[in-house]
Every structure is written in C-alpha cells, then in structure tokens.
Design a protein around this motif. Structure first.
Motif, PDB file in Angstrom:
ATOM      1  N   ARG A 270      13.515-148.816 -25.271  1.00 31.63           N
ATOM      2  CA  ARG A 270      12.529-149.527 -24.773  1.00 31.63           C
ATOM      3  C   ARG A 270      12.662-150.909 -25.023  1.00 31.63           C
TER       4      ARG A 270
ATOM      5  N   VAL B 223      14.299-144.104 -29.197  1.00 33.13           N
ATOM      6  CA  VAL B 223      13.558-144.324 -27.942  1.00 33.13           C
ATOM      7  C   VAL B 223      12.923-145.862 -27.981  1.00 33.13           C
TER       8      VAL B 223
ATOM      9  N   TRP C  21       7.810-137.128 -22.523  1.00 33.14           N
ATOM     10  CA  TRP C  21       8.834-136.054 -23.236  1.00 33.14           C
ATOM     11  C   TRP C  21       8.957-134.941 -22.330  1.00 33.14           C
TER      12      TRP C  21
ATOM     13  N   VAL D 224      13.522-137.313 -22.920  1.00 39.32           N
ATOM     14  CA  VAL D 224      12.335-138.245 -22.571  1.00 39.32           C
ATOM     15  C   VAL D 224      12.918-139.050 -21.158  1.00 39.32           C
ATOM     16  N   ASP D 225      11.694-139.275 -20.445  1.00 41.18           N
ATOM     17  CA  ASP D 225      11.689-140.306 -19.281  1.00 41.18           C
ATOM     18  C   ASP D 225      11.024-141.490 -19.579  1.00 41.18           C
ATOM     19  N   LEU D 226      11.694-142.486 -19.192  1.00 43.73           N
ATOM     20  CA  LEU D 226      11.373-143.883 -19.579  1.00 43.73           C
ATOM     21  C   LEU D 226      10.857-144.609 -18.085  1.00 43.73           C
TER      22      LEU D 226
ATOM     23  N   ALA E 275       6.220-143.342 -22.142  1.00 41.29           N
ATOM     24  CA  ALA E 275       7.364-142.504 -22.381  1.00 41.29           C
ATOM     25  C   ALA E 275       6.626-140.963 -21.968  1.00 41.29           C
TER      26      ALA E 275
END
Length: 296
Positions: free
Chosen positions: A23, A19, A38, A45-47, A36
C-alpha cells in the motif's frame, strides 16, 4: 475505485505488514487506495486503487514485495469475473506431462522429455516436435494409455477452479497439445464443459505413431478461444486463459485475463500475469471470489 490489485500467498503467508508495505509503495507513486478487502484470511486480499495504470501498480507491488512468495494481479474492476476458462492440461490442470509418461512405456522417456522441454520453452516448433515424439510411440500397446492415466493426477486447486466457475455460469474448456484420450478423462473427472486436443491414431491394439492432422497447436488454441467466445456471445475480455508452455502464449495474450502458471521462462517473461507461488485457486482470487465461495 476503477482498478484492484490482488495479493495472493499460500495459506497463512500474507501478513498485514506485507500488505501495508505494498500500500505504501502505491501511495508513494500517487495512487489513491480504498480499504483492504480480505478474500481469505492471511492469504488473499484486494486493494482497490486509482491514479495508476494496472501495469504500474503491479510493477510497484512486485518491487515492494522484494521476492516474497506472493503473486500479484492488477486489473480493472469491471468485467473481472470471467465467463470462459480455457486451460492447458499438461503441467497446468494435471501435474504431469502425459506424453512424456506415455513415452516411458515405449523406452523413450528421457529422449521425449528432452524434446518436450525444448518445445514448451519455444526453442523448437511445436507441431514438428509433437510428430517426432509421437512417432516414437509406434507399436506401443494401448494398455500403456491406461497405465499412464492411472498415474495422472489433478493439479492442486484444479477441481475448485473448474467447479466454482461452472457453478457461476462459466464455460470451462481444456485446450491441450496433448491427446483427447486424456483430455476427455480429465474433463469428465473435473467437470470441464468441453475439451480440445490432438487425436492419437491406433489400430485397436497399438498406437500407429501418428496423430490426426492438422496438429492442435498454438494457433489452434487461439482459434478455439476465439470460436468459443463467438459461440457463447462473449468478448475475448470475458475469458481467462492459463498455461505453462510456449504453445499457450497466443491464447494467454488474447484473453482478458491471461495467466502464466508456474510457467517456462519464455512464458513467464511474456505474460503480464503470473502465478509462481500458489496453486490454481489463485485464478479464483484473481477474479474476486472469496474463499467461502469456492466449490470443492
């Protein structure tokens, strides 16, 4: 943040270091990122991000992942959860190609499977290929349908995808180039709201080697997507479409979230969103559902 990039991996295969690498790749292109979020520990995971187009973020993520078994979906946050699911059946919602399995009982299994592969990769016209394959089934006892159904199994994650979306108010539809004899049973088993496919013709004892015209093909899938959206009062952007073959490309391209699922090469190359490494639960993560929200 206006956009979100979702990273999805098989359970336990998304370490924090991966991750961080993604990023860093987005930041290097000038994106601003939020914390982040989760959706499932070590697997989704969402970013949140802004400052890049979704396509740019997704391309950067794939480059940073360098072949790792992680699927990526970048999209606008607004309208992320869809109100309509329209899904192909064979090799998407179920693990097999039901026509190929049925043809094996008629003694044409390998020949039909070869035509199916060419049709699904867009090498030959779908409607012509379907009529040619069905003609080989003429005289086949209807018992073969029951035997084929007994060997038909849901794709991993299919039940959770349908049940979770239904529980959250979505209409879930099967749109298959296969046959209503199977789509009706799959719809009942998994909880689809509706199903749409070709009708095999028979005399009550055996197949006639024909389907009711017109053939339910690529254009019919797109028409079904548009009709369902109109009936439900939804824009096309509120739909998620998923499939693996060339006859799915039109609906995949028209839906707000169009997904090529473990797809044939022509489909994988044409669809912006691909699920190559995960099961159908990836479509729930893509919509921002947390693992705890899944309905089993």
């Amino acid at each position: 943040m206006q956009h979100v990039l979702t990273l999805i991996a098989p359970a336990g295969q998304l370490p924090a270091s991966t991750v961080t690498r993604v990023r860093d790749a987005l930041t290097a292109l000038g994106a601003s990122l939020g914390p982040a979020d989760w959706l499932a520990e070590d697997s989704a995971v969402d970013l949140p991000f802004e400052g890049l187009a979704a396509e740019q973020a997704e391309a950067a993520a794939r480059a940073a992942l360098d072949g790792a078994a992680v699927d990526t979906v970048a999209q606008a946050v607004e309208g992320r959860r869809k109100r309509l699911l329209i899904a192909d059946m064979d090799s998407t919602i179920v693990t097999s190609e039901t026509l190929d399995e049925l043809a094996a009982y008629a003694g044409f299994g390998e020949q039909v499977a070869a035509i199916t592969r060419r049709s699904m990769n867009g090498e030959i016209d779908f409607s012509t290929a379907l009529r040619e394959r069905v003609a080989m089934l003429k005289g086949l006892s209807l018992d073969a349908l029951e035997a084929t159904w007994a060997q038909t199994h849901p794709m991993p994650g299919a039940a959770e995808l349908v049940r979770t979306m239904r529980a959250n108010g979505a209409h879930c539809a099967l749109a298959s180039g296969g046959f209503t004899w199977f789509t009706g049973r799959v719809a009942d088993k998994l909880g689809f709201s509706s199903h749409h496919a070709n009708v095999l013709e028979d005399d009550g004892k055996a197949l006639l080697g024909t389907v009711t015209e017109p053939v339910f093909d690529r254009d019919a899938k797109l028409t079904t997507l548009k009709r369902l959206c109109a009936e439900l009062g939804l824009p096309l952007s509120a739909a998620v479409a998923v499939g693996d073959g060339a006859n799915d490309l039109a609906m995949i391209g028209a839906a707000g979230l169009g997904v090529a699922y473990h797809a044939k090469p022509i489909v994988a190359a044409s669809a912006r969103v691909r699920v190559d490494h995960n099961d159908l639960r990836a479509l729930l993560f893509a919509q921002g559902y947390r693992r705890a929200e899944f309905v089993s």
